[in-house]
Structures are given as structure tokens and as C-alpha cells.
Design a protein around this motif. Structure first.
Motif, PDB file in Angstrom:
ATOM      1  N   ARG A   1       0.807  -1.222   0.000  1.00 41.61           N
ATOM      2  CA  ARG A   1       0.000   0.000   0.000  1.00 41.61           C
ATOM      3  C   ARG A   1       0.841   1.275   0.000  1.00 41.61           C
ATOM      4  N   ASP A   2       2.064   1.204   0.500  1.00 39.23           N
ATOM      5  CA  ASP A   2       2.890   2.418   0.594  1.00 39.23           C
ATOM      6  C   ASP A   2       3.843   2.584  -0.589  1.00 39.23           C
ATOM      7  N   SER A   3       3.642   1.770  -1.626  1.00 36.54           N
ATOM      8  CA  SER A   3       4.602   1.767  -2.733  1.00 36.54           C
ATOM      9  C   SER A   3       4.420   2.924  -3.700  1.00 36.54           C
ATOM     10  N   GLY A   4       3.273   3.599  -3.627  1.00 35.18           N
ATOM     11  CA  GLY A   4       3.016   4.676  -4.590  1.00 35.18           C
ATOM     12  C   GLY A   4       2.180   4.215  -5.768  1.00 35.18           C
ATOM     13  N   TRP A   5       1.685   2.973  -5.706  1.00 34.22           N
ATOM     14  CA  TRP A   5       0.793   2.468  -6.756  1.00 34.22           C
ATOM     15  C   TRP A   5      -0.654   2.783  -6.398  1.00 34.22           C
ATOM     16  N   LEU A   6      -1.459   3.068  -7.400  1.00 35.09           N
ATOM     17  CA  LEU A   6      -2.895   3.131  -7.203  1.00 35.09           C
ATOM     18  C   LEU A   6      -3.378   1.692  -7.033  1.00 35.09           C
ATOM     19  N   GLN A   7      -4.418   1.517  -6.248  1.00 40.11           N
ATOM     20  CA  GLN A   7      -4.959   0.165  -6.075  1.00 40.11           C
ATOM     21  C   GLN A   7      -6.475   0.173  -6.233  1.00 40.11           C
ATOM     22  N   ILE A   8      -6.942  -0.680  -7.144  1.00 40.95           N
ATOM     23  CA  ILE A   8      -8.383  -0.850  -7.343  1.00 40.95           C
ATOM     24  C   ILE A   8      -8.725  -2.299  -7.022  1.00 40.95           C
ATOM     25  N   TYR A   9      -9.758  -2.517  -6.228  1.00 39.98           N
ATOM     26  CA  TYR A   9     -10.200  -3.875  -5.890  1.00 39.98           C
ATOM     27  C   TYR A   9     -11.512  -4.164  -6.620  1.00 39.98           C
ATOM     28  N   ALA A  10     -11.551  -5.309  -7.305  1.00 38.17           N
ATOM     29  CA  ALA A  10     -12.740  -5.667  -8.087  1.00 38.17           C
ATOM     30  C   ALA A  10     -13.603  -6.653  -7.318  1.00 38.17           C
TER      31      ALA A  10
ATOM     32  N   ALA B   1     -28.659   3.049   7.375  1.00 35.04           N
ATOM     33  CA  ALA B   1     -28.028   1.945   8.096  1.00 35.04           C
ATOM     34  C   ALA B   1     -27.504   2.376   9.468  1.00 35.04           C
ATOM     35  N   GLU B   2     -27.750   1.521  10.462  1.00 37.53           N
ATOM     36  CA  GLU B   2     -27.191   1.769  11.795  1.00 37.53           C
ATOM     37  C   GLU B   2     -25.782   1.181  11.881  1.00 37.53           C
ATOM     38  N   ILE B   3     -25.645   0.049  11.225  1.00 37.42           N
ATOM     39  CA  ILE B   3     -24.311  -0.551  11.169  1.00 37.42           C
ATOM     40  C   ILE B   3     -23.897  -0.674   9.699  1.00 37.42           C
ATOM     41  N   ILE B   4     -22.721  -0.208   9.415  1.00 38.90           N
ATOM     42  CA  ILE B   4     -22.192  -0.359   8.048  1.00 38.90           C
ATOM     43  C   ILE B   4     -20.957  -1.253   8.087  1.00 38.90           C
ATOM     44  N   ILE B   5     -20.996  -2.247   7.214  1.00 39.73           N
ATOM     45  CA  ILE B   5     -19.808  -3.109   7.067  1.00 39.73           C
ATOM     46  C   ILE B   5     -18.961  -2.532   5.927  1.00 39.73           C
ATOM     47  N   VAL B   6     -17.668  -2.441   6.154  1.00 40.83           N
ATOM     48  CA  VAL B   6     -16.773  -1.995   5.078  1.00 40.83           C
ATOM     49  C   VAL B   6     -15.952  -3.199   4.610  1.00 40.83           C
ATOM     50  N   ALA B   7     -15.894  -3.375   3.300  1.00 38.72           N
ATOM     51  CA  ALA B   7     -15.122  -4.508   2.776  1.00 38.72           C
ATOM     52  C   ALA B   7     -14.659  -4.197   1.360  1.00 38.72           C
ATOM     53  N   MET B   8     -13.727  -5.030   0.863  1.00 37.70           N
ATOM     54  CA  MET B   8     -13.204  -4.858  -0.494  1.00 37.70           C
ATOM     55  C   MET B   8     -13.209  -6.204  -1.213  1.00 37.70           C
ATOM     56  N   GLY B   9     -13.552  -6.167  -2.487  1.00 34.82           N
ATOM     57  CA  GLY B   9     -13.406  -7.356  -3.316  1.00 34.82           C
ATOM     58  C   GLY B   9     -14.618  -8.262  -3.334  1.00 34.82           C
ATOM     59  N   SER B  10     -14.373  -9.532  -3.615  1.00 28.65           N
ATOM     60  CA  SER B  10     -15.444 -10.481  -3.921  1.00 28.65           C
ATOM     61  C   SER B  10     -16.380 -10.744  -2.758  1.00 28.65           C
TER      62      SER B  10
ATOM     63  N   LEU C   1     -23.671  -1.869   3.528  1.00 26.96           N
ATOM     64  CA  LEU C   1     -22.300  -2.227   3.135  1.00 26.96           C
ATOM     65  C   LEU C   1     -21.662  -1.037   2.429  1.00 26.96           C
ATOM     66  N   LEU C   2     -20.442  -0.754   2.816  1.00 29.56           N
ATOM     67  CA  LEU C   2     -19.686   0.203   2.023  1.00 29.56           C
ATOM     68  C   LEU C   2     -18.562  -0.574   1.359  1.00 29.56           C
ATOM     69  N   LYS C   3     -18.709  -0.730   0.057  1.00 28.36           N
ATOM     70  CA  LYS C   3     -17.666  -1.434  -0.693  1.00 28.36           C
ATOM     71  C   LYS C   3     -16.624  -0.405  -1.109  1.00 28.36           C
ATOM     72  N   LEU C   4     -15.390  -0.693  -0.772  1.00 30.66           N
ATOM     73  CA  LEU C   4     -14.310   0.215  -1.158  1.00 30.66           C
ATOM     74  C   LEU C   4     -13.675  -0.337  -2.428  1.00 30.66           C
ATOM     75  N   ARG C   5     -13.728   0.424  -3.497  1.00 35.03           N
ATOM     76  CA  ARG C   5     -13.134  -0.019  -4.775  1.00 35.03           C
ATOM     77  C   ARG C   5     -11.711   0.493  -4.907  1.00 35.03           C
ATOM     78  N   VAL C   6     -11.552   1.793  -4.611  1.00 39.35           N
ATOM     79  CA  VAL C   6     -10.233   2.406  -4.761  1.00 39.35           C
ATOM     80  C   VAL C   6      -9.619   2.565  -3.369  1.00 39.35           C
ATOM     81  N   PHE C   7      -8.603   1.765  -3.115  1.00 38.07           N
ATOM     82  CA  PHE C   7      -7.977   1.785  -1.785  1.00 38.07           C
ATOM     83  C   PHE C   7      -6.847   2.807  -1.734  1.00 38.07           C
ATOM     84  N   ARG C   8      -6.146   2.980  -2.876  1.00 38.28           N
ATOM     85  CA  ARG C   8      -5.145   4.044  -3.014  1.00 38.28           C
ATOM     86  C   ARG C   8      -5.404   4.731  -4.329  1.00 38.28           C
ATOM     87  N   PRO C   9      -5.635   6.044  -4.397  1.00 33.69           N
ATOM     88  CA  PRO C   9      -5.675   6.934  -3.248  1.00 33.69           C
ATOM     89  C   PRO C   9      -6.876   6.618  -2.350  1.00 33.69           C
ATOM     90  N   PHE C  10      -6.718   6.849  -1.079  1.00 36.44           N
ATOM     91  CA  PHE C  10      -7.774   6.546  -0.121  1.00 36.44           C
ATOM     92  C   PHE C  10      -8.842   7.639  -0.190  1.00 36.44           C
TER      93      PHE C  10
END
Ligand SMILES: Cc1ncc(C[n+]2csc(CCOP(=O)(O)OP(=O)(O)O)c2C)c(N)n1
Ligand code: SF4
Ligand code: SF4
Ligand code: SF4
Ligand SMILES: [Mg+2]
Lengths: 80, 287, 382
Positions: free
Chosen positions: C127-136, C260-269, C290-299
Motif C-alpha cells: 500500500r505504501d509503494s506509490g501504486w494506485l490500487q483498485i479492488y474488483a 443503516a445503523e451498522i455499516i460493514i466496510v469490505a473490499m473485493g469479492s 455495506l460500504l464497498k471500497l473499490r479504490v484503496f489508493r488513493p484513499f
């Protein structure tokens, strides 16, 4: 601003850095004695002796290779 | 032999006075000309030639890391090819970047047959980091990680034979060279360029700082290595081995060893052992 | 556009074919392997006009990719787990040299013990390498993400490499129906690559120089700025993507979050499973989102805050662990938002994240006893 990716788009730009200041001994080339063997030209680590055997003192570090490799002792190392 | 006047490595670089590595690069680039792309491994050469925002290179040049010059060169070569550019790719890596940490990448690149010239400039130790031993450090040499002491006489292993390892890959052109024999070296570089496919040249390069001799003696030391039979100039073309230079009268190895601080600690017996090994190889090769 | 039934690995290969990279150095590793095989076949059949380099390692794969990119062409590579870890050193160099390489990682656990199964430790660790990261989340997203990755990475305002992360096996080896876009559509979306710096004897440059303390920090700061600017570029790419392909992506994808009172955050499948669980919990009257995070970097801090800070509690699912610290996504959310968040480590090394485990996460978030919980541990084995 630092170039993107710290690339340098100006080839040969170390020429800005005059390494002549490193020198303690100075090669003096006597063209009269020279027999055109080109040893000094080929062996100078700075590439600062041209085809007319002029030494570019802006860069010459005074290593003494040219004097050492001259077969007829046409180059003398002098202080200063 | 026609030698280009043009220089492709600018002065002002930060090499030590009397640096043999830059002599090697200057000669190689004179043989190759302007239409060349260079790749460097981390090491002295890279550090002294590209102190940002300056570069000593007058031709395109790329560096990525210590151990991957051959892999980077592979990518560069293919990328130029797909663009229809016919520039010659040449990689310069030190003995550490070649014989040790970069050997895998080199092996892969040579095996794949990329049209690259790989030149190992061999100063027989890790100079950039302060003269630690490498696989190419010769037997008996003192380095900061093979120091002589009560239990040690210096480097206790013979020099790793990278050119022969390259030859075993079936590389079409393998050669050894020395900066002190510029014509021999430049001819080999030109041959390497003409060859379609990979070429490997192992260039012996005395280092004033790491070996401990006066900077004016850089070329003299390279010559002594060859004249004593400690370094042999040969080429292997499509598997055919032949020596390209034979000293008229082989000198005693002592003359070479005693001119350098890194061998000063050796006893007469140890030096004799070295002489014996040199004799054995030279006899075999009729040198 | 044509409908196909493909694994995510095949869909990635199709995307690569459409993006037309000129140099493709790849090294096989489970579960990425079929990507390297499909691409080899495409090249063998003349369907992909690229130089395929059969490198001897992942270290050389990324090195050759960086060399080729430096020489001015579009490149592609793919790997997984140990392979990505072997690339580690060069990943940082690629970002520092501002090389817009696109890499697909088939997410897999890192050794030891050796495991070929899925989690996201490999990419998260970069994550700290300077690459963008997208999770499908699925094969369609994987295909689309590759196209978007090129578009964003190569933008002059960005010039950073981009990693597309697809869960090993769950995506790489599972077939799904998807749309494969036409070449015309892709050409409209993805212009030919115009490099900023390149190796050409007509215009000699030095790439990958040595810096002293005088310049290094500025060069690194420039990466941070590019990462920041990439947000706008990603947003614009997403918009144009929607116009051309009809599928709209965002940094995050909230599902049933509004009330939503409770939100789950997750990435990917795993997001697919979570959505199903939410549907059934909602039937029982539970307000879960659910909050699906697609783009992890940039955050996407702002987007995350807006959604998460409305919920009373947040459950963060991490398929990774920063030992001694908890999940990385959890820690990122804790540091960047004011959400009342709890961390859950789950699914390491291919451990299935079942609907029951997701319900357990919800229950534990309602009545938290610990800040970070490991879900699905076999009690008898610990
Ligand atoms: C992966 C890695 N390990 C170690 C280093 C530190 N290092 C940089 S240059 C170098 C030695 C280089 O030796 P050599 O290849 O012989 O080149 P020279 O400096 O002698 O010209 C070392 C150990 C590094 N840069 N990268
Ligand atoms: S003294 Fe050294 S640097 Fe100066 S001209 Fe002679 S060889 Fe070149
Ligand atoms: S080495 Fe001496 S003889 Fe040869 S070219 Fe130089 S000055 Fe002339
Ligand atoms: S240490 Fe040796 S190789 Fe390195 S710059 Fe100095 S002389 Fe050249
Ligand atoms: Mg060395």
C-alpha cells in the motif's frame, strides 16, 4: 521543480560540474614531443583531451594517467 | 581501427580521479556510437554519472536497481523493437551486479536471446559501498568483508568464472577484455554489436580506490594483469574459443600483486600458490 | 459489446487485449497463471500484437516492464502473492520513476505457511509503494478496472502505476456472465500512450537517476501530489467510462447505507456475499449496510467520511493483518474518519467468509467486547 520521476532531460549536463578544482597536479602536454599515439585521449577517465591534444583543465582531475601512458613522455605532471 | 572522436560520456562526472570504470564506458560508447541506449545497474558507475539534476550520459540511459540490469535491458530492447527503433541496447553492471545479485536476471536475459550487449565492468569488489568482496574478487585479495587477520589471509575462494557461465548458456558472443587494451576491447564491442542476439563482455577494470594504487597507474595495473596472465583476453564466437592477445613474455604475478595494497599482506607462499594457479591455466591456453 | 461467460482471469486477459500493451513480461503463479497463459495464446495467435517476454522471475517481470515503459510503450504484467512480494523493491522504483505500468494481482495469502488461497495480504502490504490500487468485486469489474487503470495511470496529471486486485479463486477461477466491450469503444475511452520520459537516441534522457538529500524529498512529494490529483482523474475516467460503456463506477459503492445503523466496510469479492446477508437481515428489520471500497489508493477519505459518519457503528472486514496493529483497512478508517469502528480479521489463507460469519460480525459490532476480532478461527486449533 524536480522533474517528473527525477529524470534528466539535458544530456551530458555534468559538464556544469567543473571537476578541475579537484586537481593537485596538472598535466602539461608538449605537442612538439607528441607522436600522435592517442593513448592519452583514449585513457583519460574524463575524456577531457581532444583530438588536437588540448587538455580541458575545467575537468582534468589530475589523475596522471595521460602522463603515465604517454610513450614519449610528452606529458609532465606539475604542481598547481 | 577507426576510432570515433565523439564522446558520449561527459566530463564532470563524480568518479574518483583515475577511475577505470569511466574509461571502459567511454571506449565502449566510442565503439557503439550515438544510436545506443544504455542501462546501468546500481553501483559506482550509476552513482557517479547521474547525480540529479545532472547526467554524464549523452545517450539515452536508464537505471532501476542493483540486480536487474539484464531484465531492464530485456524490456528496453523489446520496447524499442516494437517501435521499429534499431538502437543498440547495452547494459553496464559491476561485478557485484553481475556475478552475485544480478546473475539470475542475466541468465534469464541471455537465455531468452535478447539483442543486447551486456558489459560487466569488473573491479573485483563492491566499490560503491566501500570495497566489500564479490564473487569476482580474486583469491587472496583483502576487502572490507574478506580482511586478512589471525584466521584469514583475505578472500579464500577463486574468482567466479562468469564468462564461461555465459558461454555455457550458448550466448553467441562472449569475450573478456581489459580497459588497458582499448583496440582489443573496442573490436569486441563492435563484434558484439554486429551479432544478432545477446553478447557478453567481461571487462577487467582496475580501481584505484578499491585496490590501493596511485590513480596514475590504473591503465598500468590492467596491463600488468594481462601481461602476468592473471587476466586473459579471449573471445568465444559461436562456441569457438580463442585467445585474442598473448603476452610476448609472461611476467611474474608478483609484479602485479605487489603493486596493489589489497595483496600486500600475502606471504610468499600464498603468492606462489597464486603464481602456480596462473601458470596452470596459462599453460593450458598456451600463454 | 458482446456477452460472454468468463472467469476474472479471462476477463482480465480480454481487457489487456483491448488495451493493446506492446510489451508483456509475465511469470506464472497460482492463481494468476491462466492470465499468463491466455496472453501467451493471444500473442501466439496474433490477436495481441505485443512482445511477450518469458521472464525467469517476477522480479525480472516488473523490471522488464519498467524498462519497456521507460522506452516509451504501454506495458502489462500480472502476478500474485509471493510474486508480488518478490517485486516489492521494483514496485517502489516504478512509482518513483513515474511509470504508468498496469499490473493485475490475483490476491493470495503470503507464506509461511505456504498457501495458494485467497486473502489480500499481498497487495495490502504494497500500500505504501506509490501504486494506485483498485479492488474488483467480480469479473466485469476486473475487466473494466484494467481499462480504467490504464486511462488513469497514463494521465499526465498522474503518471503512477496502478494495481488491479482480484481475489484469487473467488474471482480468478469462477465463471460469470459479463460484457466484453468492442475495440472501437475501448479505443474511444483509452487514447494511445504518450510517454513523458522515454529512451530515444534522437532525444537522449537519463531515467532513474541518483539523488542526494537536496532533491529526494521533492521527488517523493511529487508522488503524493500525483496520488492526490489522481482522484479527479479517476472521477473523470469513471464518468466517461459510464458514457461509453454504460457502467458507472465510483471510489466507493454504498449498499443500503442511507438509513443503516451498522455499516460493514469490505473490499473485493466478499462484497457479493455481504450484500446477500444484508438483504436477509433487512427482511428481519435490521438496518445494516455495506460500504464497498473499490479504490484503496488513493484513499477516498471524504467519500468514506460522508457515508460512515452517519452510521452509529462501523464493522471493517480485513482480509489482511498488520501484526500487532490489526487490519490495515480498519486502521486507515480509524485514522481518517470519526466512525465508531471495529475491526474484523477474516478469510485469511482462503478461509471461507460464510453468511454466518458476516452475521457474527454484525452481532459483535452491536455489542463489542474487543476492538479487533478474528472471525472464523477454529477454537480447537488455537
Ligand atoms: C538489493 C540491493 N542490495 C544491496 C545494495 C547496496 N549496493 C549498492 S551498489 C553495491 C555494490 C556494487 O558493486 P558492483 O556491482 O561490483 O559495482 P561497483 O560499485 O563496484 O562499480 C551494493 C552492495 C543495493 N543497492 N541493492
Ligand atoms: S591528468 Fe587525468 S584527468 Fe587530467 S587529462 Fe590526464 S588523464 Fe585526463
Ligand atoms: S600519449 Fe603522448 S604521444 Fe600519445 S598522443 Fe598523447 S601526448 Fe601524444
Ligand atoms: S571507487 Fe573505483 S570504480 Fe568507483 S568511482 Fe572510484 S575508481 Fe571508479
Ligand atoms: Mg565492483
Amino acid at each position: 521543480m524536480v522533474n517528473i520521476g527525477a529524470c534528466v532531460k539535458e544530456p551530458g549536463s555534468t559538464r556544469k560540474n567543473k571537476t578541475g578544482s579537484w586537481r593537485t597536479f596538472k598535466p602539461i602536454l608538449d605537442k612538439e614531443k607528441c607522436i600522435d599515439c592517442e593513448n592519452c585521449v583514449l585513457f583519460c577517465p574524463e575524456g577531457c583531451i581532444n583530438k588536437d591534444y588540448d587538455i580541458d583543465y575545467d575537468y582534468c582531475k589530475g589523475c596522471g594517467i595521460c602522463a603515465e601512458e604517454c610513450p614519449v613522455k610528452a606529458i609532465k605532471m606539475e604542481r598547481g | 581501427m577507426e576510432i570515433r572522436e565523439e564522446e558520449f560520456l561527459a566530463p564532470g562526472h563524480r568518479g574518483c580521479a583515475g577511475c577505470g570504470a569511466t574509461v571502459g564506458v567511454r571506449l565502449a560508447l566510442k565503439a557503439l556510437g550515438k544510436n545506443t541506449v544504455a542501462v546501468s545497474a546500481t553501483g559506482c558507475l550509476e552513482v557517479i554519472t547521474t547525480p540529479y539534476p545532472e547526467t554524464a550520459w549523452d545517450i539515452p540511459w536508464i537505471h532501476v536497481a542493483f540486480e536487474n540490469a539484464a531484465a531492464v535491458a530485456s524490456g528496453v530492447e523489446r520496447a524499442l523493437k516494437t517501435q521499429g527503433k534499431d538502437a543498440q541496447v547495452v547494459a553496464f553492471a559491476g561485478d557485484g551486479g553481475t556475478a552475485d545479485i544480478g546473475l539470475q536476471a542475466l541468465s534469464g536475459a541471455m537465455e531468452r536471446g535478447h539483442n543486447i550487449i551486456y558489459i560487466c565492468y569488473d573491479n573485483e569488489a563492491y566499490m560503491n559501498t566501500g570495497v566489500q568482496r564479490s564473487g569476482a574478487t580474486p583469491y587472496g585479495a583483502s576487502t572490507t568483508t574478506s580482511p586478512p587477520g589471525k584466521e584469514s589471509f583475505g578472500e579464500d575462494k577463486p574468482k567466479k568464472n562468469i564468462p564461461m557461465i555465459m558461454a555455457a548458456h550458448g550466448v553467441p558472443y562472449v569475450a573478456t577484455a581489459s580497459i588497458s587494451y582499448p583496440e582489443d576491447f573496442m573490436k569486441k564491442v563492435q563484434k558484439a554489436k554486429e551479432i544478432d542476439g545477446p553478447a557478453y563482455i567481461h571487462l577487467h577494470q582496475p580501481c584505484t580506490t578499491g585496490w590501493g594504487f596511485d590513480p596514475s597507474k590504473t591503465i598500468e595495473l590492467g596491463r600488468l594483469a594481462v601481461e602476468t596472465g592473471s587476466w586473459i583476453l579471449y573471445e568465444i564466437e559461436d562456441g569457438e574459443f580463442h585467445v585474442t592477445y598473448r603476452p610476448l613474455q609472461r611476467k611474474m604475478v608478483d609484479e602485479y600483486l605487489m603493486a596493489q595494497k589489497r595483496f600486500k599482506h600475502l606471504t610468499e607462499e600464498e603468492r606462489e600458490r597464486i603464481q602456480h594457479n596462473v601458470d596452470a591455466l596459462c599453460t593450458e591456453l598456451k600463454i | 459489446m458482446v456477452k460472454k461467460v468468463f472467469t476474472a482471469n479471462r476477463s482480465v486477459a480480454e481487457a489487456v487485449k483491448l488495451a493493446k500493451p506492446q510489451v508483456v513480461p509475465v511469470y506464472p503463479i497460482t492463481p494468476q497463471t491462466t492470465i499468463s497463459e491466455y496472453l501467451a495464446q493471444f500473442v501466439a495467435d496474433g490477436d495481441l500484437k505485443a512482445e511477450y517476454i518469458r521472464v525467469e522471475s517476477e522480479h525480472s517481470a516488473i523490471s522488464a516492464a519498467l524498462g519497456a515503459s521507460g522506452a516509451g510503450v504501454r506495458v502489462f504484467t500480472a502476478t500474485s502473492s509471493q510474486g508480488l512480494a518478490l517485486m516489492h523493491e521494483i514496485l517502489f522504483a516504478a512509482a518513483g520513476m513515474r511509470s504508468p505500468i498496469v499490473l493485475v494481482d490475483a490476491n493470495r495469502a503470503l507464506s509461511a505457511p505456504l498457501s495458494i488461497w485467497n486473502d489480500q495480504q499481498d497487495t495490502i502490504s504494497e500500500r505504501d509503494s506509490g501504486w494506485l490500487q483498485i479492488y474488483a468485486e467480480n469479473a466485469q469489474e476486473a475487466l473494466d478496472a484494467v481499462l480504467i487503470a490504464y486511462r488513469v495511470a497514463e494521465d499526465r496529471d498522474v503518471l503512477l502505476p496502478c494495481m488491479v486486485c482480484i481475489d484469487g479463486y473467488f474471482l480468478t477461477h469462477t465463471v460469470e456472465p459479463l460484457d466484453v466491450p468492442s475495440q472501437e469503444e475501448v479505443d474511444q475511452f483509452l487514447p494511445p500512450y504518450k510517454p513523458y520520459a522515454f529512451l530515444d537516441p534522437e532525444n537522449p534522457m537519463s531515467i532513474g537517476t541518483f539523488t542526494d538529500p537536496e532533491y529526494y524529498m521533492e521527488a517523493r512529494y511529487a508522488i503524493e501530489e500525483a496520488m492526490e490529483r489522481s482522484k479527479e482523474v479517476i472521477a473523470k475516467a469513471n464518468e466517461e467510462f459510464a458514457e461509453i460503456f454504460g457502467r458507472k463506477y465510483d471510489f466507493i459503492e454504498p449498499y443500503q447505507c442511507d438509513d443503516a445503523e451498522i455499516i460493514i466496510v469490505a473490499m473485493g469479492s466478499v462484497c457479493g456475499t455481504i450484500k446477500d446477508v444484508i438483504d436477509s437481515l433487512r427482511d428481519e428489520g435490521e438496518k445494516i449496510g455495506l460500504l464497498k471500497l473499490r479504490v484503496f489508493r488513493p484513499f477516498p477519505t471524504q467519500e468514506m467520511k460522508e457515508v460512515l459518519e452517519k452510521a452509529s457503528k462501523v464493522a471493517v472486514l480485513d482480509k489482511n493483518i498488520s501484526f500487532g496493529m490489526g487490519g490495515v483497512l480498519y486502521n486507515n478508517i480509524k485514522s481518517k474518519t470519526n466512525a465508531d469502528a471495529y475491526g474484523f480479521i477474516a478469510g485469511l489463507g482462503g478461509r471461507d467468509i460464510t453468511p454466518e460469519y458476516i452475521k457474527e460480525i454484525v452481532a459483535k459490532t452491536k455489542n463489542p467486547t474487543r476492538e479487533i476480532e478474528w472471525i472464523g478461527l477454529k477454537k480447537e486449533e488455537v
